[in-house]
Design a protein around this motif. Structure first.
Motif, PDB file in Angstrom:
ATOM      1  N   ILE A 183       0.837  -1.172  -0.175  1.00 38.67           N
ATOM      2  CA  ILE A 183       0.010  -0.141  -0.012  1.00 38.67           C
ATOM      3  C   ILE A 183       0.825   1.334   0.183  1.00 38.67           C
ATOM      4  O   ILE A 183       0.393   2.257  -0.613  1.00 38.67           O
ATOM      5  CB  ILE A 183      -0.955   0.058   1.205  1.00 38.67           C
ATOM      6  N   GLY A 184       1.867   1.225   0.837  1.00 40.16           N
ATOM      7  CA  GLY A 184       2.831   2.405   0.959  1.00 40.16           C
ATOM      8  C   GLY A 184       3.495   2.341   2.271  1.00 40.16           C
ATOM      9  O   GLY A 184       3.169   1.638   3.132  1.00 40.16           O
ATOM     10  N   PRO A 185       4.283   3.485   2.426  1.00 44.65           N
ATOM     11  CA  PRO A 185       5.062   3.646   3.780  1.00 44.65           C
ATOM     12  C   PRO A 185       3.837   4.094   5.005  1.00 44.65           C
ATOM     13  O   PRO A 185       3.126   4.980   4.692  1.00 44.65           O
ATOM     14  CB  PRO A 185       6.087   4.554   3.549  1.00 44.65           C
ATOM     15  N   PRO A 225       4.405   9.440   4.084  1.00 44.78           N
ATOM     16  CA  PRO A 225       3.490   8.056   4.635  1.00 44.78           C
ATOM     17  C   PRO A 225       2.107   8.445   3.967  1.00 44.78           C
ATOM     18  O   PRO A 225       1.495   9.284   3.725  1.00 44.78           O
ATOM     19  CB  PRO A 225       3.627   8.325   6.005  1.00 44.78           C
ATOM     20  N   VAL A 226       1.407   7.289   3.865  1.00 46.90           N
ATOM     21  CA  VAL A 226       0.112   7.179   3.523  1.00 46.90           C
ATOM     22  C   VAL A 226      -0.815   7.167   4.480  1.00 46.90           C
ATOM     23  O   VAL A 226      -1.905   7.501   4.554  1.00 46.90           O
ATOM     24  CB  VAL A 226      -0.214   5.936   2.576  1.00 46.90           C
ATOM     25  N   ALA A 227       0.009   6.894   5.835  1.00 44.48           N
ATOM     26  CA  ALA A 227      -0.988   6.937   6.977  1.00 44.48           C
ATOM     27  C   ALA A 227      -0.056   6.902   8.309  1.00 44.48           C
ATOM     28  O   ALA A 227       1.139   6.900   8.061  1.00 44.48           O
ATOM     29  CB  ALA A 227      -1.949   5.660   7.145  1.00 44.48           C
ATOM     30  N   VAL A 228      -0.494   7.201   9.363  1.00 44.15           N
ATOM     31  CA  VAL A 228       0.124   7.616  10.701  1.00 44.15           C
ATOM     32  C   VAL A 228      -0.489   6.478  11.614  1.00 44.15           C
ATOM     33  O   VAL A 228      -1.697   6.485  11.707  1.00 44.15           O
ATOM     34  CB  VAL A 228       0.366   8.944  11.155  1.00 44.15           C
ATOM     35  N   GLY A 254      -4.505  15.743   6.875  1.00 46.65           N
ATOM     36  CA  GLY A 254      -5.528  14.772   6.266  1.00 46.65           C
ATOM     37  C   GLY A 254      -4.881  13.349   6.123  1.00 46.65           C
ATOM     38  O   GLY A 254      -5.650  12.808   5.445  1.00 46.65           O
ATOM     39  N   LEU A 255      -3.851  13.096   6.827  1.00 46.35           N
ATOM     40  CA  LEU A 255      -3.421  11.774   6.779  1.00 46.35           C
ATOM     41  C   LEU A 255      -4.378  10.597   7.696  1.00 46.35           C
ATOM     42  O   LEU A 255      -4.686  11.337   8.730  1.00 46.35           O
ATOM     43  CB  LEU A 255      -2.015  11.582   7.296  1.00 46.35           C
ATOM     44  N   PRO A 256      -4.528   9.443   7.157  1.00 44.64           N
ATOM     45  CA  PRO A 256      -5.389   8.621   7.833  1.00 44.64           C
ATOM     46  C   PRO A 256      -4.650   8.372   9.097  1.00 44.64           C
ATOM     47  O   PRO A 256      -3.348   8.212   9.261  1.00 44.64           O
ATOM     48  CB  PRO A 256      -5.624   7.435   7.046  1.00 44.64           C
ATOM     49  N   PHE A 257      -5.385   8.187  10.378  1.00 44.44           N
ATOM     50  CA  PHE A 257      -4.758   7.812  11.581  1.00 44.44           C
ATOM     51  C   PHE A 257      -5.599   6.721  12.470  1.00 44.44           C
ATOM     52  O   PHE A 257      -6.598   6.486  12.337  1.00 44.44           O
ATOM     53  CB  PHE A 257      -4.740   9.075  12.493  1.00 44.44           C
ATOM     54  N   PHE A 367      -7.295  -3.840  12.260  1.00 42.30           N
ATOM     55  CA  PHE A 367      -6.245  -3.675  11.455  1.00 42.30           C
ATOM     56  C   PHE A 367      -6.609  -3.575  10.102  1.00 42.30           C
ATOM     57  O   PHE A 367      -6.353  -2.839   9.130  1.00 42.30           O
ATOM     58  CB  PHE A 367      -5.137  -4.726  11.544  1.00 42.30           C
ATOM     59  N   ASP A 368      -7.795  -4.662   9.705  1.00 38.03           N
ATOM     60  CA  ASP A 368      -8.317  -4.452   8.406  1.00 38.03           C
ATOM     61  C   ASP A 368      -9.244  -3.320   8.229  1.00 38.03           C
ATOM     62  O   ASP A 368      -9.192  -2.704   6.878  1.00 38.03           O
ATOM     63  CB  ASP A 368      -9.387  -5.677   8.208  1.00 38.03           C
ATOM     64  N   ARG A 369      -9.689  -2.833   9.106  1.00 39.61           N
ATOM     65  CA  ARG A 369     -10.690  -1.561   8.998  1.00 39.61           C
ATOM     66  C   ARG A 369      -9.528  -0.460   8.791  1.00 39.61           C
ATOM     67  O   ARG A 369     -10.139   0.521   7.888  1.00 39.61           O
ATOM     68  CB  ARG A 369     -11.271  -1.419  10.306  1.00 39.61           C
ATOM     69  N   PHE A 370      -8.526  -0.392   9.202  1.00 40.21           N
ATOM     70  CA  PHE A 370      -7.420   0.714   9.111  1.00 40.21           C
ATOM     71  C   PHE A 370      -6.856   0.469   7.728  1.00 40.21           C
ATOM     72  O   PHE A 370      -6.785   1.641   6.890  1.00 40.21           O
ATOM     73  CB  PHE A 370      -6.258   0.558  10.186  1.00 40.21           C
ATOM     74  N   ARG A 371      -6.594  -0.668   7.246  1.00 42.03           N
ATOM     75  CA  ARG A 371      -6.175  -0.871   5.824  1.00 42.03           C
ATOM     76  C   ARG A 371      -7.288  -0.222   5.082  1.00 42.03           C
ATOM     77  O   ARG A 371      -7.095   0.535   3.792  1.00 42.03           O
ATOM     78  CB  ARG A 371      -5.875  -2.194   5.611  1.00 42.03           C
ATOM     79  N   ASP A 372      -8.472  -0.622   5.192  1.00 35.43           N
ATOM     80  CA  ASP A 372      -9.497  -0.331   4.255  1.00 35.43           C
ATOM     81  C   ASP A 372      -9.729   1.271   4.192  1.00 35.43           C
ATOM     82  O   ASP A 372      -9.859   1.766   3.211  1.00 35.43           O
ATOM     83  CB  ASP A 372     -10.946  -0.997   4.754  1.00 35.43           C
ATOM     84  N   LEU A 373      -9.556   1.990   5.419  1.00 32.89           N
ATOM     85  CA  LEU A 373      -9.768   3.350   5.429  1.00 32.89           C
ATOM     86  C   LEU A 373      -8.507   4.005   4.599  1.00 32.89           C
ATOM     87  O   LEU A 373      -8.934   5.135   4.036  1.00 32.89           O
ATOM     88  CB  LEU A 373      -9.671   3.825   7.040  1.00 32.89           C
ATOM     89  N   VAL A 374      -7.377   3.582   4.766  1.00 29.96           N
ATOM     90  CA  VAL A 374      -6.354   4.122   4.140  1.00 29.96           C
ATOM     91  C   VAL A 374      -6.441   3.944   2.573  1.00 29.96           C
ATOM     92  O   VAL A 374      -6.308   5.046   1.886  1.00 29.96           O
ATOM     93  CB  VAL A 374      -4.690   3.405   4.329  1.00 29.96           C
ATOM     94  N   VAL A 375      -6.840   2.863   1.981  1.00 31.22           N
ATOM     95  CA  VAL A 375      -6.977   2.594   0.827  1.00 31.22           C
ATOM     96  C   VAL A 375      -8.284   3.388   0.123  1.00 31.22           C
ATOM     97  O   VAL A 375      -8.042   3.929  -0.858  1.00 31.22           O
ATOM     98  CB  VAL A 375      -7.375   0.956   0.284  1.00 31.22           C
ATOM     99  N   ALA A 376      -9.086   3.515   0.823  1.00 28.98           N
ATOM    100  CA  ALA A 376     -10.333   4.489   0.621  1.00 28.98           C
ATOM    101  C   ALA A 376      -9.862   5.860   0.394  1.00 28.98           C
ATOM    102  O   ALA A 376     -10.109   6.724  -0.475  1.00 28.98           O
ATOM    103  CB  ALA A 376     -11.551   4.294   1.499  1.00 28.98           C
TER     104      ALA A 376
END
Length: 383
Positions: A183-185, A225-228, A254-257, A367-376
């Protein structure tokens, strides 16, 4: 077979109560906040959890150490507890994965402990009086005058007001490659992060950059980073103003956290809520939590002595201007805030441990919920 010391030891609490026993682990004197952990298994993960820095941990399960210690299950680079209290340490190590006894590991990391005391009585005392400072005095230190021992305990620093992140954080950045589709860093602020957390994040496709707790917003932005992610950790969230300001910069970008445990408390502060110290905290692997979004009750792993002060019903406006916020999870034993969700920015957190090492895996979906939030969020950004 482990041959235990017959040297005397005593646990002294700041209210003056004394509990004599036998020396266990390293000999000497240690001071800290005395807390109890309710897990019947997983003592190796508990001992190596950096969130326990500054705390003397009492195991409520009476028989500890039968599976020894191994090189595969540590959650960090060392044992972090300030001291260790058990009732009946196992004299035999009986597990094919073990490479040393628990007693030997405590000696290696210079952890002073005590055994042979009535841990149930001490637990009930803390439940009634609240967590308090304590000291273990073993070997020659056990012979120190009782009044002097009590003075030493009462002069020890309290947990409230302490910032312990610098003691447990890495000093330089560490990178764990992503597994599967990248996904990214991901920037992980190490406030006491556990290895299981890093593994779970990497397994979701994040290239995990574990950063020192004193990283600046400019340095964090430097890895693009794509998220923090903010980790668990020891200490008082009210003493972590720099981490709160860093997080506000992340939210402003605006980074997902996603934050867990200490990270939940710091998100609460960044959004504008206060925190407070619990009477005796939540520690162990059997805490029931309600996920208000799904209505599901989860059995979860906890290790926290502080909590966020926010309304548990309905939506409220962030006092710091980050839009609407809701309490997403609530502890069913005492209505403590166990999770936050920002409704107008991509940020959420939980007070417990979805990595659950040791513990049940009811909350691993987060952890899946976080991944889905970052991807979206990335798709929306690139649309």
């Amino acid at each position: 077979m482990t041959l235990f010391s017959r040297d005397p030891a005593v646990l002294v609490l700041e209210d003056g109560s004394r509990h004599p026993g036998r020396a266990y682990g390293a000999h000497g004197t240690t001071l800290g906040e005395v807390v109890f952990a309710t897990g019947m298994t997983g003592y190796q993960e508990t001992l190596t959890d950096p969130s326990y820095a500054g705390q003397i941990v009492l195991q409520t399960a009476p028989h500890i150490g039968n599976t020894g210690m191994n090189a595969e299950d540590p959650e960090s680079r060392r044992i972090w507890v300030a001291g260790y209290i058990v009732r009946d340490p196992s004299r035999l190590v009986s597990n094919w994965r073990a490479d040393q006894s628990l007693d030997d590991a405590l000696v290696t990391d210079d952890i002073v402990g005590i055994s042979g005391i009535d841990t149930r009585a001490v637990t009930r005392h803390i439940r009634a009086a609240g967590s308090m400072r304590g000291g273990i005095f073993s070997g020659a230190a056990a012979a120190v005058d009782p009044e002097e021992q009590l003075r030493i305990v009462r002069e020890a620093p309290a947990m409230a007001g302490r910032n312990l992140s610098a003691e447990v954080s890495v000093s330089t950045a560490q990178v764990t490659p992503a597994q599967g589709e990248r996904i990214g860093p991901l920037a992980v602020l190490d406030l006491g992060v556990k290895q299981s957390t890093v593994d779970n994040l990497a397994a979701r496709g994040f290239e995990v950059h574990v950063l020192p707790q004193n990283v600046t917003i400019e340095e964090l932005r430097g890895i693009d980073p794509v998220a923090v992610f903010y980790s668990n950790g020891p200490g008082d969230p009210a003493a972590s103003d720099d981490h709160v300001e860093l997080l506000r910069g992340v939210l402003d970008d605006g980074l997902p956290f996603f934050g867990i445990c200490f990270g939940n408390q710091l998100l609460g502060r960044a959004l504008g809520f206060g925190t407070y110290k619990l009477p005796f905290g939540h520690r162990g692997i059997n805490q029931p939590v309600l996920d208000k979004q799904t209505g599901r009750v989860e059995i979860t792993a906890h290790n926290h002595g502080f909590a966020v002060d926010a309304p548990i019903e309905g939506e409220v406006a962030s006092p710091n201007g980050y839009g609407r916020v809701e309490v997403s999870h609530v502890g069913l034993n005492d209505d403590v805030v166990e999770g936050l969700r920002a409704l107008d920015i991509p940020a959420f957190s939980v007070q417990y441990h979805p990595e659950a090492a040791a513990g049940p895996h009811d909350a691993n979906y987060l952890f899946d919920r976080f991944r889905d939030l970052v991807v979206a969020t990335l798709k929306e950004k690139n649309a």
